[in-house]
Design an enzyme around this catalytic site. Sequence first.
Site, PDB file in Angstrom:
ATOM      1  N   GLN A   1     -14.439   2.729  -8.446  1.00 39.74           N
ATOM      2  CA  GLN A   1     -13.922   1.639  -7.618  1.00 39.74           C
ATOM      3  C   GLN A   1     -12.494   1.973  -7.184  1.00 39.74           C
ATOM      4  OE1 GLN A   1     -15.085  -2.359  -9.675  1.00 39.74           O
ATOM      5  NE2 GLN A   1     -15.156  -0.769 -11.229  1.00 39.74           N
ATOM      6  N   ASN A   2     -11.945   3.053  -7.746  1.00 41.79           N
ATOM      7  CA  ASN A   2     -10.551   3.387  -7.467  1.00 41.79           C
ATOM      8  C   ASN A   2     -10.399   4.082  -6.123  1.00 41.79           C
ATOM      9  OD1 ASN A   2     -10.202   2.402 -10.002  1.00 41.79           O
ATOM     10  ND2 ASN A   2      -9.900   4.384 -10.988  1.00 41.79           N
TER      11      ASN A   2
ATOM     12  N   VAL B   1      -9.763  -1.133 -23.293  1.00 36.05           N
ATOM     13  CA  VAL B   1      -8.835  -1.644 -24.307  1.00 36.05           C
ATOM     14  C   VAL B   1      -9.183  -3.089 -24.676  1.00 36.05           C
ATOM     15  CG1 VAL B   1      -6.899  -0.109 -23.757  1.00 36.05           C
ATOM     16  CG2 VAL B   1      -7.160  -2.249 -22.481  1.00 36.05           C
ATOM     17  N   GLU B   2      -9.987  -3.730 -23.817  1.00 34.74           N
ATOM     18  CA  GLU B   2     -10.470  -5.068 -24.174  1.00 34.74           C
ATOM     19  C   GLU B   2     -11.865  -5.301 -23.605  1.00 34.74           C
ATOM     20  OE1 GLU B   2      -8.272  -7.767 -20.833  1.00 34.74           O
ATOM     21  OE2 GLU B   2      -7.033  -7.045 -22.513  1.00 34.74           O
TER      22      GLU B   2
ATOM     23  N   TYR C   1       0.826  -1.219   0.000  1.00 33.03           N
ATOM     24  CA  TYR C   1       0.000   0.000   0.000  1.00 33.03           C
ATOM     25  C   TYR C   1       0.859   1.269   0.000  1.00 33.03           C
ATOM     26  CZ  TYR C   1      -4.446  -2.231  -0.236  1.00 33.03           C
ATOM     27  OH  TYR C   1      -5.522  -2.933  -0.720  1.00 33.03           O
TER      28      TYR C   1
ATOM     29  N   ASP D   1      -7.637   6.021  -5.608  1.00 34.79           N
ATOM     30  CA  ASP D   1      -6.483   6.897  -5.839  1.00 34.79           C
ATOM     31  C   ASP D   1      -6.780   8.398  -5.759  1.00 34.79           C
ATOM     32  OD1 ASP D   1      -7.737   7.436  -8.311  1.00 34.79           O
ATOM     33  OD2 ASP D   1      -6.503   5.987  -9.398  1.00 34.79           O
TER      34      ASP D   1
ATOM     35  N   CYS E   1     -10.173   0.389  17.317  1.00 31.03           N
ATOM     36  CA  CYS E   1     -11.024   1.478  17.834  1.00 31.03           C
ATOM     37  C   CYS E   1     -11.510   2.345  16.666  1.00 31.03           C
ATOM     38  CB  CYS E   1     -10.252   2.283  18.892  1.00 31.03           C
ATOM     39  SG  CYS E   1      -9.126   3.522  18.232  1.00 31.03           S
TER      40      CYS E   1
ATOM     41  N   CYS F   1      -4.959   4.077  20.679  1.00 27.74           N
ATOM     42  CA  CYS F   1      -4.970   2.830  21.451  1.00 27.74           C
ATOM     43  C   CYS F   1      -3.757   1.940  21.184  1.00 27.74           C
ATOM     44  CB  CYS F   1      -6.261   2.055  21.208  1.00 27.74           C
ATOM     45  SG  CYS F   1      -6.294   1.200  19.627  1.00 27.74           S
TER      46      CYS F   1
ATOM     47  N   HIS G   1     -14.778   1.719  -2.961  1.00 27.87           N
ATOM     48  CA  HIS G   1     -13.799   0.862  -2.289  1.00 27.87           C
ATOM     49  C   HIS G   1     -12.862   1.636  -1.363  1.00 27.87           C
ATOM     50  CE1 HIS G   1     -14.505  -2.348  -5.635  1.00 27.87           C
ATOM     51  NE2 HIS G   1     -15.425  -2.382  -4.698  1.00 27.87           N
TER      52      HIS G   1
END
Length: 257
Positions: free
Chosen positions: A98-99, A218-219, A64, A101, A127, A154, A116
């Site tokens: 759904q990103n 692209v597909e 991440y 960023d 907590c 915590c 997301h």
Amino acid sequence: MLGHAARLLARARFAIAFTGAGISVESGIPTFRGRNGLWKTYRAEELATPEAFKRDPHLVWEFYKWRMRKILEAEPNPAHRTLAELENMGILKAVITQNVDDLHREAGSKKVVELHGNIFRVRCVSCPYKENLKESGRVFEFVREKDLPKCPKCGSLLRPDVVWFGEPLLREALEKAFSLAERADVVLVIGTSGVVYPAAYIPYIVKERGGKVIEINVEKSGITPIVDVFIRGRAGEVMPKLLRRIKDILAGGNHYG
Ligand code: BJW
Ligand code: ZN
């Protein structure tokens, strides 16, 4: 194809966009699946799970933080910017993404629903503590730190405030997204494999209620079987062309019927 999509959008009463990792590829951010969706020897989607975090929080945080650094270096591309302009023009009512960023907001989109989560938010595993690292100004210090991040309240582990497999989506975001989809007469689906649920229901809801589905990818994807218009191509190249066609139509130069 481009002309048909432009006409649908120019005439739309309530158009929305539904985006996935493919829209950020041209900003330098890799996708989850497919040939270029790899991170080291791991598939990104294998690390985006609560099990992976329990087993090896160091590895998951490494992943991440690597992505946070890539995103911090990245800029919105013409596809993000075009969506923001379509919103300004009053054509697009919201972007459901759904990103994680933040690039839609960076590009100027105001109505963004993040299904997301957001990679720049962290939360405590024990907590209610939450922090937006961009807002607190700690993001650069945070990504440089080698030790596991701990909750200042915590002392438990902090985790990214994103939705992993098997976890419920934020109720408010999901309800907002579904209600937008129920109102929409056009959905522009950009750069998603359309295999992750419940997010992938969005275009199906629009279609079921008689709306039109336009896809840019692209597909082919999991959504392609229900699309009315499929535009094959890179989002950052297709979107500005689509915008020009829409502007032509709105200026009265619609020679395409
Ligand atoms: C370009 C391009 C260019 C490239 N231009 N295009 C119903 C049926 C089956 C399964 C399920 C179901 N309901 C639930 C499930 C289980 C599961 C699921 O969907 N599994 C399937 C995969 C089988 N879903 C869940 O677990 C969800 N939770 C849930 O349902 O909870 C229920 C529950 C209720 C109550 C209590 C407890 C539980 C959660 C899903 C969370 C997904 N999380 C991730 C990680 C987010 C954090 C992070 O970013 O790290 O979300 S996984 C990953 O996939 C990420 C993405 O948002 C998501 C979608 O991926 P996306 O965006 O489509 O990317 P790719 O890589 O797949 O595709 C990229 C596309 O771009 C490709 O098509 C390329 O061709 C294209 N492209 N370059 C245009 N230049
Ligand atoms: Zn805590």
